[in-house]
Enzyme design. Structure first.
Site, PDB file in Angstrom:
ATOM      1  CG  LEU A   1      -1.681  -1.180   1.621  1.00  0.00           C
ATOM      2  CD1 LEU A   1      -2.533  -0.978   2.840  1.00  0.00           C
ATOM      3  CD2 LEU A   1      -2.530  -1.880   0.218  1.00  0.00           C
TER       4      LEU A   1
ATOM      5  CB  VAL B   1      11.848 -15.751   3.203  1.00  0.00           C
ATOM      6  CG1 VAL B   1      10.745 -16.114   3.590  1.00  0.00           C
ATOM      7  CG2 VAL B   1      12.312 -14.225   3.645  1.00  0.00           C
TER       8      VAL B   1
ATOM      9  CB  ILE C   1      18.677   3.275  13.543  1.00  0.00           C
ATOM     10  CG1 ILE C   1      19.226   4.505  12.664  1.00  0.00           C
ATOM     11  CG2 ILE C   1      19.454   2.715  14.669  1.00  0.00           C
ATOM     12  CD1 ILE C   1      19.258   5.652  13.623  1.00  0.00           C
TER      13      ILE C   1
ATOM     14  CE  LYS D   1      10.428   9.779  13.288  1.00  0.00           C
ATOM     15  NZ  LYS D   1      11.405  10.623  12.644  1.00  0.00           N
TER      16      LYS D   1
END
Ligand SMILES: NC(=O)c1ccc[n+]([C@@H]2O[C@H](COP(=O)([O-])OP(=O)(O)OC[C@H]3O[C@@H](n4cnc5c(N)ncnc54)[C@H](OP(=O)(O)O)[C@@H]3O)[C@@H](O)[C@H]2O)c1
Length: 436
Positions: free
Chosen positions: A12, A36, A140, A209
């Protein structure tokens, strides 16, 4: 040969971050499949404008749609990756995905900080994974360490530079002596500030944040509304010069700490504001648009995370890491650790936040001024660490640095100082953080 079913993504958004996600998925397809244990495929890409020129993207144009909700609901979608932003309709899409058992990866700090609870509840209901590493400090790796690696420890404080735009501006002011407006202009010219920089310079982005970091660090739900927020628009060249004279620099900090409130009960304090920090502090050397977060934990001690906090490619790196994690979990039939909010700590009022202050006053050049000013500090129980007096006549000024004091006591002190006839003006009040 056994053919493993691919893990299918609904992407999206295909803007700054989304387009880089597409590119990295294509460039690293073979490695990602090996890591994966199954190929990762894009089932569809939802955008707002079908006709938009997206440059050469390594993807079939037939995958694009404007029906994001329809894409989320498709049976052949396993994982929803939301890189659109904003509260709605992103919340509706993610809740729909998670409730129906699809894993979700999002970079949407605004939504997580405003209503992360709705997403976590939906994830619990659908027994699905919710990952959001890219929402704080871009590339990060920070949320995973807080969410997993440090879960055996007790985090006491998180102090971060989590907004690259404001860090660029303050670093430029520090390096050149420029004022805020001039430094903002430079940031805009270089593409570090958006045309409307309000979310960055007024501290909204950093506050979102801070809420996400505090929730993870202290096992409690903290929202953006709980965060005391001040931006950097009032920081002057004189403040920066004063900081320099004290061996400090000014940074926009997000600070989340755990400790007792005025009644002694365990609580958290979460704030975003400019503050002076000593040049010897590890965060002082974080320049330009870089981000860094300093974590203090009882057993681990001090940890610092540093890197690029924004940009298409660094942010996409974090999104890809989350995609790999949720894809692996799906293949092995496990879930990531769910939301940890057992501590349920209250957020203490800003008035109880204890910090040191740097106060610049323009004062009358008269005998007894120093004693009167010191008396006001003493009356409010704010202990003075140093006083510097300079200038004569109309130019006379005092710079007072205090020991740690509650915000409310300092506010009352400043209020009373403003009323004194010997105080011509209070040029600035800045908090001082980080030792020294
Ligand atoms: N950019 C960064 O450095 C950065 C860093 C960390 C986190 N983030 C977060 O990542 C997210 C995406 O940021 P961005 O910079 O990539 O944003 P962006 O460049 O503005 O891209 C947004 C994308 O969403 C699409 N979109 C908007 N409304 C939509 C709708 N109603 N239905 C379907 N698609 C819609 C847009 O479509 P069109 O392409 O057709 O316009 C565009 O592709 C945000 O949550 C942001 O906070 C960004």
């Amino acid at each position: 040969m056994i053919m493993v079913k691919p893990v299918r993504l609904a992407l999206l958004g295909c803007g700054t971050v989304g387009a880089e996600v597409v590119r990295l998925l294509h460039e690293q397809a073979a490695d990602l499949t090996a890591r994966v244990g199954a190929p990762i495929e894009i089932a569809g890409i939802a955008v707002r404008r079908m006709g938009r020129d997206r440059g050469p993207l390594p993807v079939d144009p037939a995958l694009f749609t404007t029906d994001a909700l329809g894409l989320v609901k498709r049976d052949d979608v396993d994982v929803v990756v939301e890189v659109v932003g904003g509260i709605e309709p992103a919340r509706t899409w993610l809740v729909e995905a998670l409730r129906s058992g699809k894993s979700a990866v999002t970079a949407n700090k605004a939504l997580l900080a405003e209503d992360g609870g709705a997403l976590h509840d939906a994830a619990a209901e659908g027994r699905a994974d919710l990952y959001y590493e890219a929402s704080v400090a871009g590339a990060i790796p920070l949320l995973r360490p807080l969410r997993e690696s440090l879960h055996g420890d007790r985090i006491t404080r998180v102090t971060g530079i989590v907004n690259g735009t404001t860090n660029f501006i303050l670093s430029a002011m520090d390096a050149t002596g420029a004022g805020f407006t001039e430094a903002l202009e430079e940031a805009t010219e270089l593409g570090y500030a958006e045309a409307d920089p309000t979310a960055d310079v007024e501290g909204f982005d950093a506050a979102a944040k801070a809420a996400i970091l505090a929730s993870l660090a202290f096992h409690s739900r903290v929202t953006a509304a709980d965060v005391h927020r001040e931006g950097i628009t009032e920081v002057t060249a004189a403040d920066v010069a004063s900081a320099k004279a004290m061996g400090c620099t000014i940074k926009l900090l997000c600070i989340a700490s755990r400790g007792p409130d005025s009644t002694g009960a365990d609580s958290v304090s979460v704030r975003v504001h400019p503050a002076m920090i000593p040049r010897t502090h590890p965060l002082a050397s974080v320049g330009d648009a870089f981000n860094a977060v300093f974590v203090e934990a009882e057993a681990a001690g001090q940890l610092m995370f540093y890197g690029r906090g924004a940009g298409g490619s660094p942010t996409a790196s974090a999104v890809l890491g989350d995609i790999v994690a949720v894809a692996r979990n799906r293949l092995s039939g496990v879930r990531a650790p769910s939301e940890s909010v057992y501590a349920d700590l209250p957020v203490r009022p800003m008035g109880e936040a204890v910090t040191r202050y740097h106060i610049s006053l323009d004062v009358a050049d008269r005998a007894g001024v120093l004693a009167t000013v010191a008396g006001v500090f003493a009356k409010h129980d704010v202990s003075i660490a140093t006083v510097r007096q300079s200038g004569r006549a109309d130019d006379a000024s005092l710079v007072v640095v205090t020991h740690g004091a509650p915000e409310a006591a300092l506010a009352a002190t400043v209020e009373q100082l403003r009323g004194l006839d010997i105080v011509r003006s209070i040029a600035s009040v800045l908090r001082v953080e980080g030792g020294a």
